[in-house]
Structure formats: C-alpha cells, structure tokens
Write an enzyme that holds these catalytic residues in place. Structure first.
Site, PDB file in Angstrom:
ATOM      1  N   GLN A 255       0.826  -1.192   0.000  1.00 14.49           N
ATOM      2  CA  GLN A 255       0.000   0.000   0.000  1.00 14.49           C
ATOM      3  C   GLN A 255       0.871   1.256   0.000  1.00 14.49           C
ATOM      4  OE1 GLN A 255      -3.129  -0.099  -0.495  1.00 14.49           O
ATOM      5  NE2 GLN A 255      -3.072   2.123  -0.618  1.00 14.49           N
ATOM      6  N   GLU A 322     -10.567   1.867   2.866  1.00 12.14           N
ATOM      7  CA  GLU A 322     -10.768   1.419   1.483  1.00 12.14           C
ATOM      8  C   GLU A 322     -10.483  -0.092   1.397  1.00 12.14           C
ATOM      9  OE1 GLU A 322      -7.735   2.773  -1.147  1.00 12.14           O
ATOM     10  OE2 GLU A 322      -8.800   2.212  -2.966  1.00 12.14           O
ATOM     11  N   HIS A 415     -53.110  16.793  -9.214  1.00 13.82           N
ATOM     12  CA  HIS A 415     -52.710  15.403  -8.980  1.00 13.82           C
ATOM     13  C   HIS A 415     -53.933  14.563  -8.622  1.00 13.82           C
ATOM     14  CE1 HIS A 415     -48.641  16.967  -8.910  1.00 13.82           C
ATOM     15  NE2 HIS A 415     -48.145  15.755  -8.734  1.00 13.82           N
TER      16      HIS A 415
END
Lengths: 430, 430
Positions: A255, A322, A415
C-alpha cells in the site's frame, strides 16, 4: 512509524485523520481549461496536449494498426496473466446481474424495477511510469457485461505520441469502442462537453492525479456522473498473534508504495506482533525499487494497539478503510460486523494485491472515509435502476381514493384530478 | 403551448432544452452559512432559523408529546390512506433486497459482494404551504428496510414553531429516529458537520428549493453523499389516437402545477390527439386552485408531432424524462426499448400521481436528463456494496503467478512481493 497504545475513543478521529489536500489553486486552472474546451473543442484539446504531453496529433484516435502493433509487443506470459484476471473479473461481475424485481402491490397494481445500461461511458486511464492496464480490466469488463454501447477510453500519450501497449492490449481485449490519446483535464473536459474527436459521455470512471480528480468533480456540474470522489489509497490491517509478521509487513508496504500520501494502519491486540511487523517493514523496505515513496508513507503510518476485538472493530468502523485485511483468530467477528469498508481481505493467504489484479473483485474502491456512504465500482455502477408500473381499472379503484386524499392534503389538486377523472369514467361505464 | 411538427433530429436538443438555472449568487450565501455553522454549531443554526423562519427555540428536537398531539389531529381517512401507501412502498422496496452474491472464481478464491446499510442518514422535508409527507414515506420506508440505524429528519418550522402534523405522523409511523425543527441551508449544513443538536450524517436525501439544492451540492465537498442532483420536475407523455385526451390533459396538468419551471411534453403520432389534448388542458386548467402556476408551466410546454413510434422513441431517449407515461397501442415497444427514464407509467389507468403517492414505486427520481446516468431512489440508495474475498493456500497458488507478472509490469514491486513471500512460504512447507 507512529505507535499508539490504547487510544481513548475521543482521540480516534484525530489519530485516524487522513492527510488533507488543498485543491483551491488547481480549481481555477481546471475551470479555465473546461471553458476553453467547451468553446473551442478539438483545437483547445490539441493545445493542452501539446502543452502538457509535448505532442501534436493530426488524429488522436488510436488506429487498428497501432493496436495490432501493441498486441505484438506483449509477452505471452503477460497475455496469459491478463486473460486469467479478465476471466475472474468477468465471473464475479456477471454474478452481480439482477433479475427484474416485479410485484403486484395490491390487486391490479403491477410495479417492477429493471436495471438498464448507462449508454455512453468514459474511462480515464493515467499514463506515466506505471501503466495501469489493470484498471482497464476493472472498468471495461463490467461496462461490457452491463451492456453500455459506447465505451470510450482516454489516456495520455507519451513523448513519442503513444499509449502504453499493455493499456491498448487490455482495452482491445475488453471491448472498449474507442481509444483516444488524450489525458488530464483536457480528456475529462472533452468527454464532458464532447468535441469532434471526443464523444460526450454520461458517466466518467477511473483514477488520476489531482488535476483529473478536480476535473471529474467539475464535470458533475455539467450533468456528467462520476464513479466516486477520489483520494489517496489506504489500507488498514487488523491482526493478532496468529498472523505472520512478514505477510503483514508486505501488505502494508504494497500500500505504501502507491504514493507518499498513502495511508497505512495496523490495528492489533498483540504488542509482540506490532514489534515484529515494525522490524519486518524495515527489512523489506530496503530492497524495494520504490523505497523512497514507501518510506515516506510508512513514516506517517500508524501501529495501534487496542485491548480487544470489540474496541478494534469500533475504531475500524469509524475509519472506514478502502482496503481492510483481517488476520485474526476470530476473523468471522470482523467479517460479520464491519459496517464501513470498501473491500475486505480475509486470512493470511489473501494479500491486497490479489484484489488489485486477479481474484475477480473490483479495485476501484471508496477512499477517504467514503466507504461509509459509497459503493466500490461494481456491475450496478454501469447501469441505472428504472421503475415501471401498470395499473388496471381494478387497480386504480383499489388505490385511487388514497391518492385523492393524500394529494388533497398536500394541496396538489391537479394530482388528485388525474385520479378523479379516471374513477368517474369507470363509474359511468359500469 | 408550443406545437412542433416533425422536428428534424438536429433540432431536438434545442427543442428539448430544459430551463437553465443560475445559482452563482446563491452559492456565496450558502458557503458563508456553511462556514458559520461549521464554526459555531447550534448558535449559528438558531441565528438562521430566527432569520429565515422567524422563530427561536430552546430545543429544536420534536418531543414525543408533540408527536402525540400531531397524531391526534390527523383524520382517520388520511391515516388509512397513508397506511395503504406505506404498505405498498414497503412491499415494492422489500422486494428489492438482494442476497449475498458469492462465487469461487478459481479454485480456492472465494469472492462475495454484500450490501450493508449506510449507518446514518438525513432526510430533508421542505415546509411551506404543501406539506410533503409523501416524501417522508418514500425516504424513511426504504431506509428502515435497508437497516440504517440513525434516520434524522429535518424540516423547517412554521411561524408558530411547529412542523406540519402530517409530516410528524408519517415520520413517526416510518421509524424516523430523530425529528428536528430546522430547515433550509442551516439544516443541510447541520447534518453535514454535526452540531450538539443535529447529528452528522453520511448521506442526505430529499427535495428542496434552490438554496437546499445548492447546500446539498456543497455538502458533497465535505464528504457527505446525496441522493442525486435536483432540478425542476418533468413529465413526458407519448400517446396516439388510442389514448383518452382528458386523461392525458390531467396528467400534463398534474405535472404543471408543481412549479412554473416544470417541464411538460406530449409526443404523439396523432394530430387529432394533439388538438384534443390542447382543448382539454384549457378546460381543466380553469378550475385548478394552482391555475396561476400551472398556466405558466403549460405556456412553456411542448406538443410534438412525429411520424412514427421509432422516431418518438429516439427523441424521448435523447430527452431522458423523469416521468414517462405511455398511452399507445403498442406500449410494449416503448417499455422494451426506452433507455433513459426515471419512472415509466403504462396505460390509461396509470396516472403519474399513482407513483407519486401510493402504488409502491419511489417518487424521488432523476430530473434534468439525469435519467441517463442516475437511478431513482431505491433500496440500494440506502446501502453500499462491499466486497469480500478469502483465498486459500491452493487459491494463491492458482492466481499468484498472474498477480506477480501484472504487478511487475505496472512497476509495483511491493505488490508483487506480497504474493512472492506467500508462494515461497508455501513451497518451503511442502
């Protein structure tokens, strides 16, 4: 490396704080280039390609013969590897197809939900020293499964005006419909507005530097969707004394080599493991080609000792990594209960690199805490959900009254009227 | 009304152009209020509630006794209507639950995808003359089905410091965990940063005026997700001479009464129908309480004649309507082939109001052409998709080589090393 022992919950948010980025200066530049490309199209694209990439083209579209040449330069070994990865990504993303969801909510009221492809999508693949052909697989494969009809790929040319052959090979293999030699802000602006050479798309995917990130954000103001907000890549590992320190160290380093701003965190209930991992990192770091980058990321990394799994889980959930690797005795505890993570890697033989390349899961994932509210890229990222309904005469009689009452209270008489007319009509007929 | 006959495809985009909104002036105000609320919390919230809503509170949270009082004021008729709507929305959104997707991509490589709830969500419900309690149902019901643990609802108080009882009734019925008397920019900013009274949330849903829309956009810059970008509501109807002109007119008007900027379009292969609908609209318009609003929207509306269904479909797909009503002989042609629409209503007894209130589908839908790239709100809007993988010793041996080769070519040696270490370890053991 920063070692932290038993941090109190009220300190977690400052301990887990990600590096902040300032993008204000960039924004002005990005906005200017967008305006110019909106106005002048290809002419402005060519200007910025010349300025940023140092090349001038007659035609930015990659030709079939360029693709053929690229294919010829790829070793059989790499082709086999890419094909295995593609096959696994296809299997996992094909499994994500969902059938039409259809129910009759009350008699005569048929409702269904269907996913239909986003018709035009754009993929951005960065250039530079590391050609991210793996990202081509991660984006083009699901786009094809979803049925997107136009898949445009933009990638910056090198000084000789070429895109890396591995990127061309992967794009061709995965059914990209058009490959364009254009990068950076000009590529994102081109796909946002459309130019003579660059098709306008509905959604843009893919990683990039800060300029590309800001350009993608700006694209959303012009009606284009994007995969997700971007940030530096990050990994959090939870491990106890059942874990192998060398494996943990290798994952943290994989990483760390991404960039100096990568986030690397180890959470552990074992002081002994923390010490061993620290030593292993120093050892493995020495021989890495990207040592200079990894070293800086590691310097900012954190080794956090906590008393028990419960506290570890709470801290991890607050962070929302992550990538999340679990190497503990009771791995199920974390698998069951983790609420916020992009992609989860379980056990000693599941390195994060597996998900980056070849296991089949997607590597385009939410960073920067976005695992709390965004999905990683998956099949649905290339579709949109649409609803349908068909109501029979019986159906409108069943729900008509309820609609009339609710519309009346909301003050929306027209409506109500749309229902009243139909109910009246049905009464006359009977 | 504008009647357009057989427009050429190159004119479609200008004919179908939506009204543009200018939001630049608003942005400055919104940014200032955000900064102040980030810094001063509840104190600043109180200041703006006093300024915009004209009330000052000790405590902005709605109390159990206020909810009880509200419930007592709701008529049994309305309660029954709301309960029917809730039941249908529950049925349709429960049916959208997806099972874990799990496959073994190659032997020893287990990958799965799971949807987990977004833990903290915020619902914004506008105040004003029309209390949108139907939107409470559309957002809180799926949030509950998804399993979100914190569901915060913000709605502006009236001059006496109250939220409309129908909103309170619906919120209580649908399991909202906290109801706050706060509206506008200050509500969105409060949910973005969190204050002592307003919880910080991960995703904000719901409609609002231009200030709320801009505030939601700004919230995304602070890590909060939103349901979708907002724009004026819109309806496109395709109808031929099998349709009832009075029904078509009533549907167009129900859209037109939303606001003067509402978009109303009829596409037809029948000149006769177009004429009849035009007359019906004039007739029905006369008796509407919101005539002034509807009249303005209708003045900008379009009645478009095209030669055949194929052309109609292409034109509609280019527009990508939020609401799409099909009243034609061959309705299946449109149902099968429409690529871009938020929600589709099929046949003469399926008015748009059914989907707005009670059929079970969601009424929070993509406007402004966003049907091309965004889903309407659905169960997945309240979850995020996470991936998991577990690789066995056999599994890493099956895909390890491919990972090593790809990582090497991408120049990521530490990624390769994480696999190499494990493969070596397995060789020694064997």
């Amino acid at each position: 490396m920063n070692k932290i022992f038993n941090p109190k919950p009220e300190t977690w948010s400052s301990i887990l704080k990600r590096p902040t980025q300032t993008i204000d200066d960039i924004e002005v530049t990005v906005k200017e280039i967008f305006k110019e490309i909106q106005k002048k199209g290809d002419e402005a694209v060519a200007k910025y390609t010349s300025l940023f990439d140092g090349v001038l083209f007659e035609n930015i579209e990659v030709s079939p013969s360029e693709i053929e040449q690229a294919i010829a330069t790829i070793s059989d070994e790499l082709k086999t590897a890419i094909q295995l990865a593609k096959s696994n990504i296809e299997k996992f993303h094909s499994a994500q197809k969902t059938a039409r969801v259809e129910i009759e909510t009350v008699e005569g009221v048929q409702c269904w939900q269907e996913k239909r492809p986003i018709q035009k999508i754009g993929l951005y693949i960065p250039g530079g020293t590391a050609p991210l052909f793996s990202t081509v697989l991660m984006l083009a494969v699901p786009a094809n499964i979803a049925g997107c009809n136009e898949i445009v790929l933009c990638s910056p040319p090198d000084k000789s005006g070429n895109i890396n052959p591995a990127i061309l090979y992967a794009a061709n293999l995965c059914g990209v419909t058009k490959i364009l030699k254009v990068g950076g802000i000009q590529a994102i602006a081109g796909m946002t507005f459309g130019t003579k050479s660059i098709p306008k798309v509905y959604k843009i995917f893919g990683p990039g530097n800060q300029f590309v990130t800001v350009a993608k954000q700006l694209a959303t103001q012009y009606g284009v969707a994007i995969d997700m907000p971007a940030g530096p890549s990050e990994l959090l590992i939870v491990a106890d004394d059942t874990a192998f320190p060398a494996f943990i160290a290798s994952d943290l380093l994989s990483q760390a080599e991404h960039g100096t701003d990568s986030q690397v965190i180890l959470v552990s209930t074992s002081l002994e493991l923390i010490d061993k991992v620290e030593k292993e990192i120093q050892k493995q770091l020495e021989v890495l080609p990207r040592k200079a980058i990894a070293e800086k990321a590691i310097a900012n990394s954190k080794l956090i000792f906590v008393e028990n799994d419960k506290t570890a889980l709470e801290l991890i959930d607050e962070y929302g990594p992550e990538h999340f690797i679990i190497c503990t005795k009771d791995e199920d505890f974390y698998v069951r209960n983790i609420g916020n993570a992009g992609s989860v890697f379980i056990g000693s033989y599941t390195p994060e690199s597996a998900g980056d390349y070849a296991s089949g899961t997607n590597h385009t994932l939410p960073t920067n805490g976005y695992a709390k509210n965004y999905s990683g890229v998956n099949l649905d990222s290339f579709t949109k959900s649409m609803t349908f309904q068909k109501i029979s005469e019986k159906g409108i009689q069943n729900i008509g009254k309820a609609i009339e009452i609710m519309a009346e209270v909301e003050g929306l008489q027209a409506h109500k009227n749309a229902v009243t007319l139909r109910l009246k009509d049905l009464k006359i007929e009977k």
